[in-house]
Design a protein around this motif. Structure first.
Motif, PDB file in Angstrom:
ATOM      1  N   LYS A 129       2.930  -5.633  -9.945  1.00  0.00           N
ATOM      2  CA  LYS A 129       2.014  -6.291  -9.333  1.00  0.00           C
ATOM      3  C   LYS A 129       2.517  -7.493  -8.501  1.00  0.00           C
ATOM      4  O   LYS A 129       3.753  -7.986  -8.811  1.00  0.00           O
ATOM      5  N   ARG A 130       1.831  -7.882  -7.179  1.00  0.00           N
ATOM      6  CA  ARG A 130       2.310  -8.902  -6.414  1.00  0.00           C
ATOM      7  C   ARG A 130       1.464 -10.203  -6.924  1.00  0.00           C
ATOM      8  O   ARG A 130       0.438 -10.125  -7.586  1.00  0.00           O
ATOM      9  N   GLU A 131       2.246 -11.335  -6.673  1.00  0.00           N
ATOM     10  CA  GLU A 131       1.798 -12.486  -7.228  1.00  0.00           C
ATOM     11  C   GLU A 131       0.674 -13.101  -6.293  1.00  0.00           C
ATOM     12  O   GLU A 131      -0.532 -13.186  -6.775  1.00  0.00           O
TER      13      GLU A 131
ATOM     14  N   LEU B 181      -0.560   8.648  13.546  1.00  0.00           N
ATOM     15  CA  LEU B 181      -1.523   7.853  13.258  1.00  0.00           C
ATOM     16  C   LEU B 181      -1.298   7.154  11.781  1.00  0.00           C
ATOM     17  O   LEU B 181      -0.865   7.632  10.935  1.00  0.00           O
ATOM     18  N   MET B 182      -2.042   5.711  11.576  1.00  0.00           N
ATOM     19  CA  MET B 182      -1.969   5.443  10.318  1.00  0.00           C
ATOM     20  C   MET B 182      -3.427   4.806   9.819  1.00  0.00           C
ATOM     21  O   MET B 182      -4.313   4.430  10.665  1.00  0.00           O
ATOM     22  N   THR B 183      -3.619   4.796   8.692  1.00  0.00           N
ATOM     23  CA  THR B 183      -4.942   4.167   8.154  1.00  0.00           C
ATOM     24  C   THR B 183      -4.919   3.704   6.558  1.00  0.00           C
ATOM     25  O   THR B 183      -3.851   3.924   5.765  1.00  0.00           O
ATOM     26  N   ILE B 184      -5.583   2.718   6.499  1.00  0.00           N
ATOM     27  CA  ILE B 184      -5.785   2.221   5.274  1.00  0.00           C
ATOM     28  C   ILE B 184      -7.116   2.790   4.546  1.00  0.00           C
ATOM     29  O   ILE B 184      -8.191   2.726   5.201  1.00  0.00           O
ATOM     30  N   GLY B 185      -7.210   3.423   3.450  1.00  0.00           N
ATOM     31  CA  GLY B 185      -8.534   4.203   2.890  1.00  0.00           C
ATOM     32  C   GLY B 185      -9.152   2.873   2.436  1.00  0.00           C
ATOM     33  O   GLY B 185      -8.984   1.758   2.210  1.00  0.00           O
TER      34      GLY B 185
ATOM     35  N   GLY C  77      -2.134   6.640   2.238  1.00  0.00           N
ATOM     36  CA  GLY C  77      -2.038   6.516   0.937  1.00  0.00           C
ATOM     37  C   GLY C  77      -1.265   5.559   0.443  1.00  0.00           C
ATOM     38  O   GLY C  77      -0.099   5.323   1.166  1.00  0.00           O
ATOM     39  N   MET C  78      -1.642   4.895  -0.442  1.00  0.00           N
ATOM     40  CA  MET C  78      -0.994   3.407  -1.162  1.00  0.00           C
ATOM     41  C   MET C  78      -0.898   3.912  -2.841  1.00  0.00           C
ATOM     42  O   MET C  78      -1.107   4.904  -3.221  1.00  0.00           O
ATOM     43  N   SER C  79      -0.581   2.717  -3.579  1.00  0.00           N
ATOM     44  CA  SER C  79      -0.312   2.989  -5.049  1.00  0.00           C
ATOM     45  C   SER C  79      -1.574   3.935  -5.752  1.00  0.00           C
ATOM     46  O   SER C  79      -1.564   4.721  -6.527  1.00  0.00           O
ATOM     47  N   SER C  80      -2.792   3.416  -5.324  1.00  0.00           N
ATOM     48  CA  SER C  80      -4.164   4.062  -5.878  1.00  0.00           C
ATOM     49  C   SER C  80      -4.498   5.258  -5.549  1.00  0.00           C
ATOM     50  O   SER C  80      -5.263   5.848  -5.967  1.00  0.00           O
TER      51      SER C  80
ATOM     52  N   ALA D 168       8.754   2.358   0.881  1.00  0.00           N
ATOM     53  CA  ALA D 168       8.374   1.323  -0.091  1.00  0.00           C
ATOM     54  C   ALA D 168       7.922  -0.018   0.552  1.00  0.00           C
ATOM     55  O   ALA D 168       8.744  -0.510   1.418  1.00  0.00           O
ATOM     56  N   VAL D 169       6.866  -0.536  -0.016  1.00  0.00           N
ATOM     57  CA  VAL D 169       6.299  -1.601   0.748  1.00  0.00           C
ATOM     58  C   VAL D 169       6.685  -2.779  -0.032  1.00  0.00           C
ATOM     59  O   VAL D 169       6.328  -3.109  -1.155  1.00  0.00           O
ATOM     60  N   SER D 170       7.489  -3.557   0.526  1.00  0.00           N
ATOM     61  CA  SER D 170       8.115  -4.667  -0.274  1.00  0.00           C
ATOM     62  C   SER D 170       7.814  -6.206   0.128  1.00  0.00           C
ATOM     63  O   SER D 170       8.725  -6.966  -0.184  1.00  0.00           O
ATOM     64  N   LYS D 171       6.734  -6.240   0.705  1.00  0.00           N
ATOM     65  CA  LYS D 171       6.029  -7.706   0.976  1.00  0.00           C
ATOM     66  C   LYS D 171       5.811  -8.230  -0.241  1.00  0.00           C
ATOM     67  O   LYS D 171       5.650  -7.763  -1.632  1.00  0.00           O
ATOM     68  N   THR D 172       6.325  -9.701  -0.204  1.00  0.00           N
ATOM     69  CA  THR D 172       6.503 -10.567  -1.400  1.00  0.00           C
ATOM     70  C   THR D 172       7.618 -10.552  -2.250  1.00  0.00           C
ATOM     71  O   THR D 172       7.894 -11.174  -3.133  1.00  0.00           O
TER      72      THR D 172
ATOM     73  N   ILE E  46       3.628   8.036   2.667  1.00  0.00           N
ATOM     74  CA  ILE E  46       2.937   7.474   1.850  1.00  0.00           C
ATOM     75  C   ILE E  46       3.536   5.858   1.755  1.00  0.00           C
ATOM     76  O   ILE E  46       4.595   5.553   1.809  1.00  0.00           O
ATOM     77  N   ARG E  47       2.682   4.671   1.660  1.00  0.00           N
ATOM     78  CA  ARG E  47       3.052   3.585   1.568  1.00  0.00           C
ATOM     79  C   ARG E  47       2.769   2.876   0.281  1.00  0.00           C
ATOM     80  O   ARG E  47       1.575   2.484  -0.104  1.00  0.00           O
ATOM     81  N   VAL E  48       3.973   2.886  -0.456  1.00  0.00           N
ATOM     82  CA  VAL E  48       3.685   2.318  -2.039  1.00  0.00           C
ATOM     83  C   VAL E  48       4.283   1.088  -2.211  1.00  0.00           C
ATOM     84  O   VAL E  48       5.499   0.874  -2.103  1.00  0.00           O
ATOM     85  N   GLY E  49       3.465   0.104  -2.652  1.00  0.00           N
ATOM     86  CA  GLY E  49       4.100  -1.181  -3.052  1.00  0.00           C
ATOM     87  C   GLY E  49       4.064  -1.516  -4.768  1.00  0.00           C
ATOM     88  O   GLY E  49       5.119  -1.421  -5.209  1.00  0.00           O
ATOM     89  N   SER E  50       2.849  -1.857  -5.135  1.00  0.00           N
ATOM     90  CA  SER E  50       2.575  -2.265  -6.522  1.00  0.00           C
ATOM     91  C   SER E  50       3.009  -1.168  -7.413  1.00  0.00           C
ATOM     92  O   SER E  50       3.701  -1.655  -8.602  1.00  0.00           O
TER      93      SER E  50
ATOM     94  N   LEU F 170       6.742  -2.472  10.459  1.00  0.00           N
ATOM     95  CA  LEU F 170       5.576  -3.261  10.176  1.00  0.00           C
ATOM     96  C   LEU F 170       4.317  -2.372   9.965  1.00  0.00           C
ATOM     97  O   LEU F 170       4.080  -1.672  10.641  1.00  0.00           O
ATOM     98  N   ILE F 171       3.807  -2.959   8.648  1.00  0.00           N
ATOM     99  CA  ILE F 171       2.512  -2.397   8.583  1.00  0.00           C
ATOM    100  C   ILE F 171       1.084  -3.321   8.594  1.00  0.00           C
ATOM    101  O   ILE F 171       0.081  -2.738   8.063  1.00  0.00           O
ATOM    102  N   GLY F 172       1.503  -4.526   9.039  1.00  0.00           N
ATOM    103  CA  GLY F 172       0.443  -5.496   9.027  1.00  0.00           C
ATOM    104  C   GLY F 172      -0.063  -5.772  10.525  1.00  0.00           C
ATOM    105  O   GLY F 172       0.651  -5.446  11.361  1.00  0.00           O
TER     106      GLY F 172
HETATM  107  C1  LIG Z   1       0.309  -3.880   0.658  1.00  0.00           C
HETATM  108  C2  LIG Z   1       0.093  -2.420   1.700  1.00  0.00           C
HETATM  109  C3  LIG Z   1       0.545  -1.199   1.049  1.00  0.00           C
HETATM  110  C4  LIG Z   1       0.796  -0.926  -0.274  1.00  0.00           C
HETATM  111  O1  LIG Z   1      -0.236  -1.423  -1.171  1.00  0.00           O
HETATM  112  P1  LIG Z   1      -0.038  -0.996  -2.820  1.00  0.00           P
HETATM  113  O2  LIG Z   1      -1.522  -0.813  -3.279  1.00  0.00           O
HETATM  114  O3  LIG Z   1       0.753  -2.163  -3.356  1.00  0.00           O
HETATM  115  O4  LIG Z   1       0.780   0.326  -3.016  1.00  0.00           O
HETATM  116  C5  LIG Z   1       0.193  -0.202   1.715  1.00  0.00           C
HETATM  117  N1  LIG Z   1      -0.408  -0.164   3.213  1.00  0.00           N
HETATM  118  C6  LIG Z   1      -0.498  -1.715   3.625  1.00  0.00           C
HETATM  119  C7  LIG Z   1      -1.123  -1.603   5.150  1.00  0.00           C
HETATM  120  C8  LIG Z   1      -0.264  -2.795   2.867  1.00  0.00           C
HETATM  121  O5  LIG Z   1      -0.491  -3.767   3.432  1.00  0.00           O
END
Ligand SMILES: *Cc1c(COP(=O)(O)O)cnc(C)c1O
Length: 228
Positions: A225-227, A158-162, A200-203, A33-37, A216-220, A78-80
């Motif tokens: 939605k994040r502000e 390993l990790m990636t952002i698509g 993998g993220m929300s979309s 659960a990506v809880s940033k913000t 999978i890393r899911v936030g929104s 940490l994912i950033g």
């Molecule tokens: C914010 C973030 C996510 C989650 O994104 P959503 O589109 O809100 O699910 C996943 N991975 C990374 C690295 C992020 O910064």
């Protein structure tokens, strides 16, 4: 049940469907659960219904937001991007660093860590669209040659952002590149662990599951939605 808990239940059901479609077991895919913000109260609410792993992207935010004594089973990763000057703080705050994007950072972590620390190495699979991560397999493997000798830093995968604006084909290609890279890494660095594929993220989590994601890393999709 709160809205947040209902969102999680729906998401778990969708993860299950995507897994079944891909011929995989739902329990082989972890939800972070990506809880940033979002406030700690929301994190507690999810923890209360069994969500254990949380992802955050800023050291300072975690320092301010979380109590110094956390619930015992809660894990925060940490994912950033992590600047080397914040590596020491990050080692105190996080249960894992899932976004190690340079050999320099890995070396800094190894030098500072006083106990084992789990890491994922981030690969840039969509260079046009994302900034962070190792540029390519050659660079990644060069870092792994050095990482192989480390004692505290433990590679877990390993990790990636698509691609954030890609079409389905481009997104799948990025995820399959991560999976194939991990497979080649397993052969060449057989004493290291590459079992986690964080993608993998929300979309795009369904596509990521189809391509072999184990986390999978899911936030929104969970929190709304994040502000910022
Ligand atoms: C914010 C973030 C996510 C989650 O994104 P959503 O589109 O809100 O699910 C996943 N991975 C990374 C690295 C992020 O910064």
């Amino acid at each position: 049940m709160t809205d947040l808990q209902r969102n999680r239940e729906e998401l778990l059901a969708e993860i299950g469907q995507a897994a079944t479609l891909a011929g995989r077991k739902p329990e082989d895919i972890k939800l972070m659960a990506v809880s940033k913000t979002h406030p700690f109260s929301a994190i507690q609410e999810l923890y209360g219904c069994g969500q254990l792993v949380f992802g955050e992207n800023r050291v300072q935010e975690v320092e301010q937001k979380f109590p110094s004594l956390r619930p015992s089973l809660m894990q925060v990763h940490l994912i950033g991007h992590l600047q080397t000057n914040k590596a020491k703080k990050a080692l105190e705050l996080f249960d894992g660093i899932d976004s190690v994007d340079s050999l320099k950072l890995a070396q800094k972590l190894e030098a500072l860590a006083e106990k084992p620390v789990s890491i994922l190495l981030e690969l840039r699979t969509a260079p046009e669209e994302t900034k962070s991560g190792f540029e390519n397999e050659t660079e990644l493997f060069r870092a792994l040659d050095v990482l192989s000798t480390f004692s505290n830093v433990r590679v877990k995968g390993l990790m990636t952002i698509g691609p954030l604006h890609g079409n389905e084909k481009e997104i799948r290609e990025a995820f399959s590149l991560l999976r194939e890279t991990a497979e080649r890494a397993k052969v060449r660095f057989s004493h290291l662990d590459f079992s986690t594929l964080s993608m993998g993220m929300s979309s795009d989590f369904r596509l990521a599951i189809a391509e072999g994601s184990t986390q999978i890393r899911v936030g929104s999709r969970l929190f709304g939605k994040r502000e910022a």
